[in-house]
Design an enzyme around this catalytic site. Structure first.
Site, PDB file in Angstrom:
ATOM      1  CG  HIS A   1      41.103  34.770  46.718  1.00 42.54           C
ATOM      2  ND1 HIS A   1      39.895  34.936  46.093  1.00 42.54           N
ATOM      3  CD2 HIS A   1      41.601  36.028  46.862  1.00 42.54           C
ATOM      4  CE1 HIS A   1      39.667  36.233  45.865  1.00 42.54           C
ATOM      5  NE2 HIS A   1      40.704  36.902  46.312  1.00 42.54           N
TER       6      HIS A   1
ATOM      7  CG  ASP B   1      39.891  33.919  42.366  1.00 41.33           C
ATOM      8  OD1 ASP B   1      39.845  33.164  43.355  1.00 41.33           O
ATOM      9  OD2 ASP B   1      38.879  34.241  41.730  1.00 41.33           O
TER      10      ASP B   1
END
Ligand SMILES: *[C@@H]1O[C@H](CO)[C@@H](O)[C@H](O)[C@H]1NC(C)=O
Length: 402
Positions: free
Chosen positions: A265, A239
């Protein structure tokens, strides 16, 4: 001599200009040991906790060698946990060990608050986690008695529109001057490091190495915190590599210096910015293989003012969305309008084609950004709606690695 003095002075000024953390931060040191333990490969929760609880302030419990398995641990104020090279501290795979009392840890519900973190630092001053050893959250291992892994549970939560109850690896709360130094963190069942309502937090030389497919495994998340330095870290995860949030208090005076990000991310601010994010510098960052690069994201349910954010000397390779200023990250409604202004990009080079998004709420509340020396790859897509952009970019980036 005069010339040398002038050079040294200008370097000092440059350093000062780079940092936004108001503290003057230098490389941490590992405290001396109050005791040393060797791991037997079995559950050692009570031995480690006992050593931590009786360690003198200013010293550290040294895990010297071997493998330790443990349930939740609390690091007291002023005390360090030193995981030395060759030692591994693994989180128990038994959800019950982490249960907050409602028997929900390791299950799905609507709230996701059923597990204690693996390592907890609360209302502490000067505590830290040090050493060249590894802390392994075992997120990819089957949960005892459950027949699936923590990460599969997280994936199920998405498909069933629920929340997973899974432990964070390190949770820091209401604390002061907390340090993470040299440690390797991997396979967290959930976020790796969250620092909430904490003033003074340094992560220096930390490695995070977790698969890109492990959902909700943010790297380092400062939340409602001030005086933060994240320096010389290598972060690859499933993430946000770093996510700066401000859902319950402002986050400001943040220096993100000399880091490398692998899968993940990206370098994010948001989604919760209700109480405002300001005075952030991201200097000397390489991103290779992240989905997003430099991203600020929010929506009307959790927006606020994000300003005074400077990105300098950033190189990206294989990044799908190199710059994203997105005030409409979700369609959620509300009266917390995101305002992003005073966002500066200096010396940014992106070696592969990608999509650039500057999306403000309205023409009367546009995102405001300044570009200086921004070089992107030809064939990229540039989308600006409700945006006031000063400066230009050039589609002339070349080279195959950062
Ligand atoms: C941030 O650091 C500065 C310099 O050490 C200090 O004066 C200030 O109180 C700190 N801020 C907070 C909120 O602790």
């Amino acid at each position: 001599m005069q010339k040398l003095v002038a050079i040294v002075l200008s370097l000092a000024v440059l350093q000062a200009a780079e940092a936004k953390d108001l503290r003057s931060v230098s490389e941490p040191k590992i405290p001396s040991a109050c005791t040393s333990l060797s791991g037997s490969g079995k559950d050692e929760t009570s031995a480690i906790q006992k050593a931590l609880s009786s360690c003198a302030k200013g010293k550290a419990v040294r895990l010297a060698s071997g493998t330790f398995i443990s349930g939740p641990l609390t690091i007291p104020s002023g005390v360090g946990l030193w995981v030395d090279s060759g030692a591994t501290l693994k989180a128990s795979t038994t959800p019950k060990d982490f249960d907050e009392g409602k028997n929900t840890c390791g299950t799905l519900d609507n709230d996701g608050k059923g597990c204690k973190p693996f390592i907890y630092i609360k209302s502490a001053t000067g505590s830290g986690i040090y050493g060249k050893g590894t802390i392994d959250g075992q997120g990819g291992q089957t949960m005892t008695g459950k027949g699936e892994t923590w990460w599969k549970l997280a994936a199920d939560a998405k498909s069933k529109n629920k929340k997973q109850n899974a432990p964070r690896l390190i949770q820091i709360e209401n604390s002061k001057d907390i340090t993470l130094y040299l440690i390797t963190l991997k396979n967290s069942p959930n976020f790796h490091v969250a620092s909430k309502s904490t003033n003074g937090f340094t992560a220096w030389g930390v490695t995070i190495n977790t698969p890109g497919t492990a959902r909700n495994t943010d790297g380092i998340d400062p939340m409602g915190s001030q005086n933060i330095t994240i320096a010389h870290c290598n972060i690859a995860t499933g993430d946000d590599n770093v996510a700066i949030k401000a859902g319950n208090a402002p986050t400001k005076y943040v220096s993100i210096l000399n880091n490398k990000f692998g899968v993940g991310h990206g370098m994010s601010i948001g989604s919760e910015v209700n109480d405002g994010v300001s005075d952030v510098t991201v200097t000397t960052l390489t991103l290779d293989g992240t989905t997003n690069g430099l991203r600020i994201k929010s929506d009307k349910s959790r927006g606020g003012l994000v300003t005074g954010v400077t990105y300098t000397d950033v190189c990206m390779h294989n990044v799908k969305n190199p710059i994203v200023l997105d005030t409409q990250y979700s369609k959620a409604s509300g009266s917390h309008i995101p305002t992003f202004k005073g966002i500066t990009f200096n010396n940014v080079k992106v070696l592969t084609a990608g999509t650039y998004t500057f999306d403000g709420i309205s023409d009367s509340n546009p995102v405001e950004a300044t570009l200086t020396n921004v070089h992107i790859k030809s064939g990229s897509k540039w989308v600006a709606t409700h945006a006031k952009i000063s400066g230009k970019y050039a589609e002339d980036a070349s080279g195959s690695s950062c």
